[in-house]
Every structure is written in C-alpha cells, then in structure tokens.
Design an enzyme around this catalytic site. Structure first.
Site, mmCIF file in Angstrom:
data_model
loop_
_atom_site.group_PDB
_atom_site.id
_atom_site.type_symbol
_atom_site.label_atom_id
_atom_site.label_comp_id
_atom_site.label_asym_id
_atom_site.label_seq_id
_atom_site.Cartn_x
_atom_site.Cartn_y
_atom_site.Cartn_z
ATOM 1 N N THR A 172 -99.067 58.572 11.394
ATOM 2 C CA THR A 172 -98.571 57.326 10.817
ATOM 3 C C THR A 172 -99.706 56.529 10.199
ATOM 4 O O THR A 172 -99.550 55.937 9.126
ATOM 5 C CB THR A 172 -97.857 56.486 11.898
ATOM 6 O OG1 THR A 172 -96.722 57.217 12.365
ATOM 7 C CG2 THR A 172 -97.407 55.147 11.355
ATOM 8 N N GLU A 195 -92.165 27.790 39.567
ATOM 9 C CA GLU A 195 -91.849 26.909 40.683
ATOM 10 C C GLU A 195 -92.715 25.653 40.679
ATOM 11 O O GLU A 195 -92.242 24.552 40.996
ATOM 12 C CB GLU A 195 -92.033 27.655 42.018
ATOM 13 C CG GLU A 195 -91.120 28.853 42.183
ATOM 14 C CD GLU A 195 -91.752 30.165 41.736
ATOM 15 O OE1 GLU A 195 -91.505 31.189 42.396
ATOM 16 O OE2 GLU A 195 -92.486 30.166 40.719
ATOM 17 N N ASP A 243 -99.297 55.795 6.319
ATOM 18 C CA ASP A 243 -98.849 54.444 5.971
ATOM 19 C C ASP A 243 -99.936 53.378 6.022
ATOM 20 O O ASP A 243 -99.735 52.282 5.500
ATOM 21 C CB ASP A 243 -97.710 54.019 6.913
ATOM 22 C CG ASP A 243 -96.494 54.930 6.814
ATOM 23 O OD1 ASP A 243 -96.324 55.571 5.759
ATOM 24 O OD2 ASP A 243 -95.733 55.007 7.797
ATOM 25 N N LEU A 253 -99.691 46.941 12.112
ATOM 26 C CA LEU A 253 -98.988 46.847 13.389
ATOM 27 C C LEU A 253 -99.325 45.549 14.125
ATOM 28 O O LEU A 253 -99.610 45.552 15.334
ATOM 29 C CB LEU A 253 -99.271 48.062 14.280
ATOM 30 C CG LEU A 253 -98.711 49.398 13.789
ATOM 31 C CD1 LEU A 253 -98.891 50.478 14.849
ATOM 32 C CD2 LEU A 253 -97.243 49.290 13.394
#
Length: 369
Positions: free
Chosen positions: A200, A56, A204, A208
C-alpha cells in the site's frame, strides 16, 4: 435485585459521557460516571485522557457534599490501585456514597473485582452488569488488550458492489463518496494505531493521519515491511504522526535510513522471511495499543484473515460495478469446499452518503461478548 428503569436511564447517561472520550483516552478505557441524589443528578464526569482524573473524580467534584448518601453509576468497575492517579474506589468511599452500580467488572489484573470488594468492605451497596454489553462494545480494544494480550483488529475496506477495490492498473480513487471517506477519518481517530503494508505504501504513498476531525492526537502508524522495500522518503514516515516500521530484517545497519527520519524500527522475523504477526500483535498490546485499524491491500488483508487476527470488518460498498478483471478484496488460496468459507456476522448496516457501510464480526467474536 433487578435494576430499575431509573437505573437504566442513569447508566445510559453514563455511557453517553464515556463515549465523549472515544478519541482521547487511549490506552485507558472510556469511562463515564453519574452521581444521583434521590432523583436528581448532582454530578457527572468522564475520563478524558490517560494521566488525568478518572470519571468518578470529575463526578464527585461536581457533586461536592451532595455525593454523601448518593448513588454512583459508572460504566466500568472503579479502580482499586494506585496507577497514574489514586484509586477511585477510595474516592467514592471518602465521599460517602451509599450505592455504586457498575456496568461491568474491570478485567485488568490490578482491579478484577477488587474495586467492588473494596466498596463492599466499606459498607457501600454495589451491583454490576447493568448494560454490560454496551459498556464492553465501547471498550472493545481495552478489553482485548488486557484479556487476550493483543489489540482488537478492525480491517477497513472499500469496494464496488461486485467486490472490487481497484482497477487492474491500480486506480482506486475514489470508489466511495466523500461521506464514506469522512467516516473513515472517524474510525482512524478512535484507533490507537493504524496498520498498513509495504504494498500500500508503494502503490498509494498514503499519510494515514487523522484529518477533518479534531482528536488532539494522531494514532501510531505501523508499516509492515518485511524486506524493507519502502522508501524512507515515503509520506508515511513524515513527522506529522508517530510511525513504527516492522520488518523481518534484523540487520540494524539497514534500519538507519528510517531511524534518521525519527521512525522507530522493530525487527520481528518469523524465520521464513516474513514478519511474525502474532509477535507484532503482542508487541503492540504491550505498548498500549487496544484498537488497531488495518488499512491495507488484498495481500495483507488475506494474510491477517488466514492467521485469525481479524476481529471485525468494516466494509464500505459503493453503488457501482467495476468488472470481473478488477482487483478483489482479499487474497487467499482458492477454496476447495464452501465449508471452508470465512463466516462473518453482520452487527451493523447503514447508509453513509450514497454508500453502504457494513460492520461484520469475524468468527463469532463480538465486541460486547
């Protein structure tokens, strides 16, 4: 009074402006504002990031004296309290606008109708509910955080057409194509935090982080490691993004190796050697996490589904078959009846490169509901 075609047009424009803050406003909501004098747009603005002027204010600055007697279209009820910035409701009053249309009432306890009441007390004509579904979908994380006390949880997964995520030897790069992987970067960029599990990280060694997309910030990385199995040297604990390690181990002396790398460690034991997931969601919400993206394996995905903590599944399906012996999407106990199946509702389906992206709501929970 029903909304006119022009009202819809200007609110759609305000929603497009709000979406410009998709990757930057956290923990604040995404808000857009359009100011119209007669049939002419004289000012527009959007909230860029927390601590900076709200939509605004930007729109009023652009309109200047033309705001007097004008109509303001805003995607969320103007705030009525002093936070990091002054109340927008008062700014609209001071500018002399004649009418304010809000897409939705702000559920935040310090506003929650007070902004519209403040405008009405000043003699300004107000209305709300125009394109509310679209406004709610844009701010699903903010709404979840302030209304439910936990983030909106989106679980991302990629699989072959036969529902497999990796070979039995663990190889999973790459099932989906480059366009789908780029699309995942966009999901990361809009998220407040990204959750993964120790499995994970061990399998891997992911970073991220947001890459390929200019977002100006990195989401908080959250590693769920109940027994502290991950190595402090893992890439996810690097300095390229903030990281929170959540564990069931309360012994602070065992946290030191991660703390030495600048990682925050939070112990939330559930009493069974596992992390208290409900407490984790509450803790993340308390630190401003509205949209939580989950990138994890079948074990954590199954646990989150079983706990009722998944709101949305984004599933990338590649046009290939891997075979029955490969790894499945989610791990949970065998069902004895089809009545126990996890029901999902498709809210969007589209092609991303050669792959299909399905967006599915869980348990009837809709972002716009």
């Amino acid at each position: 009074m029903p909304f006119s075609a022009a009202d819809h047009l200007y609110m759609q424009q305000a929603l497009r402006l709000a979406a410009l803050g998709l990757n930057t406003t956290t923990p604040n909501p995404r808000v857009g504002c359009v100011i119209v004098q007669g049939e002419r747009v004289v000012g527009e603005g959007w909230h860029v990031r927390a601590g900076e002027p709200h939509a605004e204010v930007h729109a009023l600055r652009a309109a200047g004296v033309l705001a007097r007697g004008a109509s303001a279209y805003v995607t969320l009820e103007p705030c009525s309290h002093h936070g990091r910035t002054p109340p927008c409701a008062q700014a609209l009053i001071d500018a002399g606008v004649a009418r304010v249309v809000a897409a939705m009432v702000d559920p935040y306890h310090e506003v929650a109708g007070r902004g519209l009441a403040m405008l009405e007390a000043a003699g300004i004509n107000t209305a709300s509910g125009l394109l509310e579904h679209e406004a709610r979908a844009l701010n699903k994380g903010f709404l979840s955080r302030v209304s439910r006390g936990r983030p909106w949880v989106t679980l991302k997964a990629a699989a072959s057409l036969d529902g497999k995520t990796a070979l039995l030897n663990g190889q999973s790069q790459w099932i989906t194509g480059p366009q789908a992987r780029h699309d995942v970067q966009a999901l990361r960029a809009r998220s407040c935090a990204i959750l993964t599990g120790s499995g994970t990280v061990l399998a891997d060694n992911p970073q991220l982080t947001v890459r390929e997309i200019a977002s100006g910030r990195q989401p908080l990385r959250v590693v769920l490691d109940g027994a502290l199995r991950t190595s402090p040297a893992a890439r996810i604990y690097g300095m390229d993004a903030p990281t929170l390690l959540v564990t069931a181990v309360s012994d602070v002396t065992r946290h030191q190796a991660w703390r030495a790398r600048g990682v925050e460690v939070l112990a939330l034991p559930a009493g069974d050697g596992q992390v208290d997931l409900a407490a984790l969601m509450a803790a993340l919400a308390a630190r401003g996490v509205g949209e939580l993206m989950v990138e994890a394996g079948a074990a954590l995905g199954g646990v989150l589904f079983s706990a009722g903590l998944v709101d949305e599944l984004v599933l990338y399906l590649a046009p290939c078959l891997i075979g029955d012996a490969a790894c499945g999407l989610f791990a949970w106990p065998a069902l004895q009846s089809l009545t126990d199946k996890q029901q999902l509702t498709v809210s969007d389906m589209r092609m991303v490169g050669a792959d299909i992206r399905l967006t599915l709501n869980v348990n009837g929970v809709g972002a716009g509901g």
